[in-house]
Structures are given as C-alpha cells and as structure tokens.
Design a protein around this motif. Structure first.
Motif, PDB file in Angstrom:
ATOM      1  N   TYR A  22       0.907  -1.087   0.194  1.00 10.82           N
ATOM      2  CA  TYR A  22      -0.013   0.341  -0.092  1.00 10.82           C
ATOM      3  C   TYR A  22       0.785   1.126  -0.321  1.00 10.82           C
ATOM      4  CZ  TYR A  22      -3.963   2.846   0.822  1.00 10.82           C
ATOM      5  OH  TYR A  22      -5.076   4.154   1.029  1.00 10.82           O
ATOM      6  N   ARG A  23       2.005   0.951   0.502  1.00  9.16           N
ATOM      7  CA  ARG A  23       2.972   2.361   0.912  1.00  9.16           C
ATOM      8  C   ARG A  23       3.401   2.679  -0.107  1.00  9.16           C
ATOM      9  NH1 ARG A  23       5.552   1.981   7.336  1.00  9.16           N
ATOM     10  NH2 ARG A  23       4.140   3.173   8.171  1.00  9.16           N
ATOM     11  N   ARG A  24       3.781   1.502  -1.084  1.00  4.76           N
ATOM     12  CA  ARG A  24       4.477   2.224  -2.545  1.00  4.76           C
ATOM     13  C   ARG A  24       3.812   1.774  -3.232  1.00  4.76           C
ATOM     14  NH1 ARG A  24       6.085   2.450  -6.809  1.00  4.76           N
ATOM     15  NH2 ARG A  24       7.444   1.512  -8.240  1.00  4.76           N
ATOM     16  N   PHE A  25       2.574   1.292  -3.474  1.00  6.18           N
ATOM     17  CA  PHE A  25       1.477   2.133  -4.579  1.00  6.18           C
ATOM     18  C   PHE A  25       0.305   2.601  -3.957  1.00  6.18           C
ATOM     19  CE2 PHE A  25       3.717  -2.099  -5.743  1.00  6.18           C
ATOM     20  CZ  PHE A  25       4.483  -1.819  -7.458  1.00  6.18           C
ATOM     21  N   LEU A  26       0.317   3.520  -3.411  1.00  9.29           N
ATOM     22  CA  LEU A  26      -0.720   4.186  -2.644  1.00  9.29           C
ATOM     23  C   LEU A  26      -2.313   3.682  -2.829  1.00  9.29           C
ATOM     24  CD1 LEU A  26       1.159   7.267  -3.996  1.00  9.29           C
ATOM     25  CD2 LEU A  26       1.232   6.092  -0.901  1.00  9.29           C
ATOM     26  N   SER A  27      -2.508   2.512  -3.229  1.00 11.58           N
ATOM     27  CA  SER A  27      -3.804   2.081  -3.235  1.00 11.58           C
ATOM     28  C   SER A  27      -3.698   0.477  -2.669  1.00 11.58           C
ATOM     29  CB  SER A  27      -4.114   2.056  -4.611  1.00 11.58           C
ATOM     30  OG  SER A  27      -3.333   1.107  -5.211  1.00 11.58           O
ATOM     31  N   PRO A  28      -4.128  -0.250  -2.670  1.00  6.89           N
ATOM     32  CA  PRO A  28      -4.143  -1.867  -2.079  1.00  6.89           C
ATOM     33  C   PRO A  28      -4.045  -2.406  -3.085  1.00  6.89           C
ATOM     34  CG  PRO A  28      -6.626  -0.651  -1.759  1.00  6.89           C
ATOM     35  CD  PRO A  28      -5.956   0.704  -2.091  1.00  6.89           C
ATOM     36  N   THR A  29      -2.978  -3.423  -3.090  1.00  6.19           N
ATOM     37  CA  THR A  29      -2.755  -4.270  -4.104  1.00  6.19           C
ATOM     38  C   THR A  29      -2.528  -5.445  -3.999  1.00  6.19           C
ATOM     39  OG1 THR A  29      -1.302  -1.650  -4.906  1.00  6.19           O
ATOM     40  CG2 THR A  29      -0.907  -4.476  -6.537  1.00  6.19           C
ATOM     41  N   ALA A  30      -3.270  -6.654  -5.004  1.00  6.53           N
ATOM     42  CA  ALA A  30      -2.759  -7.887  -4.511  1.00  6.53           C
ATOM     43  C   ALA A  30      -2.200  -8.510  -5.573  1.00  6.53           C
ATOM     44  CB  ALA A  30      -4.517  -8.935  -5.041  1.00  6.53           C
ATOM     45  N   ARG A  31      -1.760  -8.148  -6.862  1.00  4.93           N
ATOM     46  CA  ARG A  31      -0.750  -8.626  -7.400  1.00  4.93           C
ATOM     47  C   ARG A  31      -0.561  -7.744  -8.588  1.00  4.93           C
ATOM     48  NH1 ARG A  31      -3.751 -10.837 -11.809  1.00  4.93           N
ATOM     49  NH2 ARG A  31      -1.977 -11.000 -12.519  1.00  4.93           N
ATOM     50  N   LEU A  32       0.995  -7.673  -8.777  1.00  2.00           N
ATOM     51  CA  LEU A  32       1.369  -6.687 -10.600  1.00  2.00           C
ATOM     52  C   LEU A  32       1.020  -7.417 -11.605  1.00  2.00           C
ATOM     53  CD1 LEU A  32       4.618  -6.234  -9.829  1.00  2.00           C
ATOM     54  CD2 LEU A  32       3.171  -4.558  -8.922  1.00  2.00           C
ATOM     55  N   THR A  33       0.506  -6.552 -12.770  1.00  2.00           N
ATOM     56  CA  THR A  33      -0.615  -7.108 -13.415  1.00  2.00           C
ATOM     57  C   THR A  33       0.633  -7.759 -15.288  1.00  2.00           C
ATOM     58  OG1 THR A  33      -0.565  -5.319 -14.802  1.00  2.00           O
ATOM     59  CG2 THR A  33      -2.942  -6.045 -13.203  1.00  2.00           C
ATOM     60  N   ALA A  34       0.831  -8.405 -16.108  1.00  2.00           N
ATOM     61  CA  ALA A  34       1.395  -8.381 -17.331  1.00  2.00           C
ATOM     62  C   ALA A  34       1.778  -6.720 -17.370  1.00  2.00           C
ATOM     63  CB  ALA A  34       1.094  -9.130 -17.638  1.00  2.00           C
ATOM     64  N   THR A  35       0.590  -6.173 -17.934  1.00  2.00           N
ATOM     65  CA  THR A  35       1.347  -4.534 -18.135  1.00  2.00           C
ATOM     66  C   THR A  35       2.154  -3.711 -17.324  1.00  2.00           C
ATOM     67  OG1 THR A  35      -1.087  -4.642 -19.259  1.00  2.00           O
ATOM     68  CG2 THR A  35      -0.036  -2.489 -18.947  1.00  2.00           C
ATOM     69  N   GLN A  36       1.719  -4.176 -15.696  1.00  6.75           N
ATOM     70  CA  GLN A  36       2.596  -3.383 -14.464  1.00  6.75           C
ATOM     71  C   GLN A  36       3.600  -4.075 -15.171  1.00  6.75           C
ATOM     72  OE1 GLN A  36      -0.180  -4.071 -11.238  1.00  6.75           O
ATOM     73  NE2 GLN A  36       0.122  -2.149 -10.991  1.00  6.75           N
ATOM     74  N   LEU A  37       3.850  -5.067 -15.017  1.00  2.74           N
ATOM     75  CA  LEU A  37       5.318  -5.747 -14.691  1.00  2.74           C
ATOM     76  C   LEU A  37       6.535  -5.686 -16.294  1.00  2.74           C
ATOM     77  CD1 LEU A  37       4.341  -9.218 -13.450  1.00  2.74           C
ATOM     78  CD2 LEU A  37       5.912  -8.213 -12.302  1.00  2.74           C
ATOM     79  N   ALA A  38       5.800  -5.733 -17.131  1.00  2.00           N
ATOM     80  CA  ALA A  38       6.105  -4.697 -18.096  1.00  2.00           C
ATOM     81  C   ALA A  38       6.943  -3.716 -18.597  1.00  2.00           C
ATOM     82  CB  ALA A  38       5.471  -5.102 -19.937  1.00  2.00           C
ATOM     83  N   TYR A  39       5.734  -3.267 -17.614  1.00  2.00           N
ATOM     84  CA  TYR A  39       6.567  -1.390 -17.281  1.00  2.00           C
ATOM     85  C   TYR A  39       7.088  -1.554 -17.060  1.00  2.00           C
ATOM     86  CZ  TYR A  39       6.602   3.251 -15.944  1.00  2.00           C
ATOM     87  OH  TYR A  39       6.911   4.242 -15.344  1.00  2.00           O
ATOM     88  N   LEU A  40       7.334  -2.094 -14.824  1.00  2.00           N
ATOM     89  CA  LEU A  40       8.388  -2.044 -14.417  1.00  2.00           C
ATOM     90  C   LEU A  40       9.844  -2.778 -14.563  1.00  2.00           C
ATOM     91  CD1 LEU A  40       5.801  -2.932 -11.690  1.00  2.00           C
ATOM     92  CD2 LEU A  40       6.607  -0.562 -12.282  1.00  2.00           C
ATOM     93  N   THR A  41       9.985  -3.913 -15.643  1.00  2.00           N
ATOM     94  CA  THR A  41      11.208  -4.393 -15.964  1.00  2.00           C
ATOM     95  C   THR A  41      12.056  -3.778 -16.945  1.00  2.00           C
ATOM     96  OG1 THR A  41      10.018  -5.913 -17.313  1.00  2.00           O
ATOM     97  CG2 THR A  41      10.445  -6.932 -14.708  1.00  2.00           C
ATOM     98  N   GLU A  42      10.746  -3.657 -18.022  1.00  5.74           N
ATOM     99  CA  GLU A  42      11.754  -3.416 -19.049  1.00  5.74           C
ATOM    100  C   GLU A  42      11.722  -1.513 -19.301  1.00  5.74           C
ATOM    101  OE1 GLU A  42       8.947  -4.732 -22.497  1.00  5.74           O
ATOM    102  OE2 GLU A  42       8.753  -6.488 -21.527  1.00  5.74           O
ATOM    103  N   VAL A  43      12.828  -1.562 -18.788  1.00 10.42           N
ATOM    104  CA  VAL A  43      13.833   0.139 -18.701  1.00 10.42           C
ATOM    105  C   VAL A  43      14.726   0.196 -19.125  1.00 10.42           C
ATOM    106  CG1 VAL A  43      12.689  -0.057 -16.392  1.00 10.42           C
ATOM    107  CG2 VAL A  43      15.495  -0.595 -17.102  1.00 10.42           C
ATOM    108  N   ASP A  44      14.870   1.664 -19.674  1.00  9.34           N
ATOM    109  CA  ASP A  44      16.370   1.800 -20.966  1.00  9.34           C
ATOM    110  C   ASP A  44      17.790   1.992 -20.294  1.00  9.34           C
ATOM    111  OD1 ASP A  44      15.330   4.533 -19.613  1.00  9.34           O
ATOM    112  OD2 ASP A  44      14.159   5.404 -21.662  1.00  9.34           O
TER     113      ASP A  44
END
Ligand SMILES: CC(C)(COP(=O)(O)OP(=O)(O)OC[C@H]1O[C@@H](n2cnc3c(N)ncnc32)[C@H](O)[C@@H]1OP(=O)(O)O)[C@@H](O)C(=O)NCCC(=O)NCCS
Length: 200
Positions: A22-44
């Motif tokens: 909650y502190r990291r994402f500022l909302s209740p987050t049960a799991r990361l979606t495929a879109t979030q995982l792509a955004y968070l790992t495919e960094v330039d």
C-alpha cells in the motif's frame, strides 16, 4: 533490472506485506498485472532506471529502487523504493536509494520527486538522510516530496555513520545489526545491490 526479471519481481512483490504494498503503490494492490510487470522491468537505463538488491545464496530479490524521468523537466525524476519486510531497518533502503541517486546523477538528474503517504515515516526519514527535502501537503493523506540529490550520493559516508549513531542512541543497534525480526541474518551489506547491465 532487466526484461527477464518479470517472474522474480512478481515473486518479490508476493512477499511484501499488505502495508508495504500500500505504501509503495498508494492503493491496495493484490498482484502486479502483466502490463505493470512489463513497465517495471523493461527499463531503458536512461530515462527509467531500476536497481535490484539480491540475496546472494537464494538469488531472491530483496528490494528495488527506481526512478522515472519527468517528461516535463529532464532534471527531475520520480523515485520509488521498496524493501522486503524482513529485510527492512537494516540499511538496505538507504543503500539502494543512494546507488539510485548516483545513477540518476550520471544521467543528469538532480532532483527526485515522489508522492508518499503522510504516515509513511520510514521513507520520509530515509529521504532526509540523503539530502535536502521539501514537503508539500497533497490530497488524500499524501505529501509531495522533492529531494535535491547530493552531488556525490555514495561519498556521503557521514550520513551512514549518522544512521548508525542514531540507531545506537535509540537503542536500536540490535535491530539494525540483525534485522527487524532479530533472526540473526546478515545485515544489508551481505546483499548485492545489482547495477544495471551496462555497468557490470
Ligand atoms: C521505506 C523503506 C524502503 C525503507 O527501507 P529500509 O531498508 O527499512 O531502510 P533503512 O534500513 O535504510 O532505514 C532508513 C532510515 O529510515 C529509518 N526507518 C526505517 N524504518 C523505520 C520505521 N518503521 N520507523 C521509523 N524510522 C524508520 C531508519 O532508522 C533509517 O534511519 P537512520 O539511518 O537515521 O537510522 C521500507 O520501509 C519499505 O520498503 N517500505 C514499503 C514501501 C514504501 O513505503 N516505499 C516508499 C514509497 S515509494
């Protein structure tokens, strides 16, 4: 952080407590979606950088610090950091944020910004150990923070020393040495803060 780290990041996220998520994402987050995982790992590694701390024997991810450069101001980037609950209060968040700050400086970024919960004293304190922080109240119990990144974030050993002395003064040296759960595992220095691929 690399594109192939999606499963590792998802597993690390699963190990975070509800409060930390909650502190990291500022909302209740049960799991990361495929879109979030792509955004968070495919960094330039330029406008978006993410550093991962890995436990050397299990190779489990212990924490991530990232910045995303502002599209409006190239000197500024939004930063975020999260450390596995049973590794918190051992200095790992400090180590990750300092290394991230050094990477940001290399990429011409001089300020970190972020939106954090007003009640999130750990991160507010952590930011203050790094440099000058401005805080401004924002809606929904949050505050906007703005940190002027020091020129040499890794050279500021005084900050680290102050942290150890502060912990001693508060009677928290044992917590800092052995972790929040007193399990006797090695302190954060035992973890590798992984540099982006280009630096290895
Ligand atoms: C914020 C966070 C990354 C800090 O990581 P950490 O590894 O525990 O940080 P450190 O051990 O390096 O501690 C940093 C400073 O904060 C202080 N601190 C840590 N936890 C604290 C707590 N619960 N209460 C008060 N101070 C705290 C430490 O004492 C230390 O200060 P010092 O150097 O003066 O002793 C961690 O609490 C976390 O992952 N929280 C959940 C996600 C989050 O809130 N992210 C921030 C928003 S993006």
């Amino acid at each position: 952080m690399r594109g192939e780290d999606k499963a590792g990041l998802a597993a690390g996220f699963e190990r975070l407590s509800e409060l930390s998520r909650y502190r990291r994402f500022l909302s209740p987050t049960a799991r990361l979606t495929a879109t979030q995982l792509a955004y968070l790992t495919e960094v330039d590694h330029h406008d978006h950088e993410a550093l991962v701390a890995v436990e050397p024997s299990s190779r489990h991810g212990l924490g991530v610090a990232r910045y995303v450069r502002s599209s409006e101001d190239p000197d500024e980037a939004e930063a975020a950091v999260a450390v596995a609950d049973d590794w918190q209060r051992r200095g790992l968040g400090t180590l990750l944020l300092r290394r991230l700050a050094a990477r940001a400086r290399e990429e011409g970024i001089t300020r970190f910004t972020g939106l954090v919960l007003e009640s999130n004293e750990p991160v507010r304190h952590l930011l203050r150990t790094l440099g000058d922080v401005q805080e401004r109240a924002a809606p929904g119990g949050t505050i906007e923070v703005r940190l002027q990144i020091p020129e040499d974030p890794l050279g500021e050993d005084q900050g680290r020393l102050a942290g150890w002395m502060g912990a001693a003064a508060r009677g928290l040296l044992g917590t800092r040495l052995h972790g929040a759960h007193g399990d006797g595992r090695a302190p954060a220095a035992g973890a590798d803060a992984i540099a982006p691929r280009g630096e290895r």
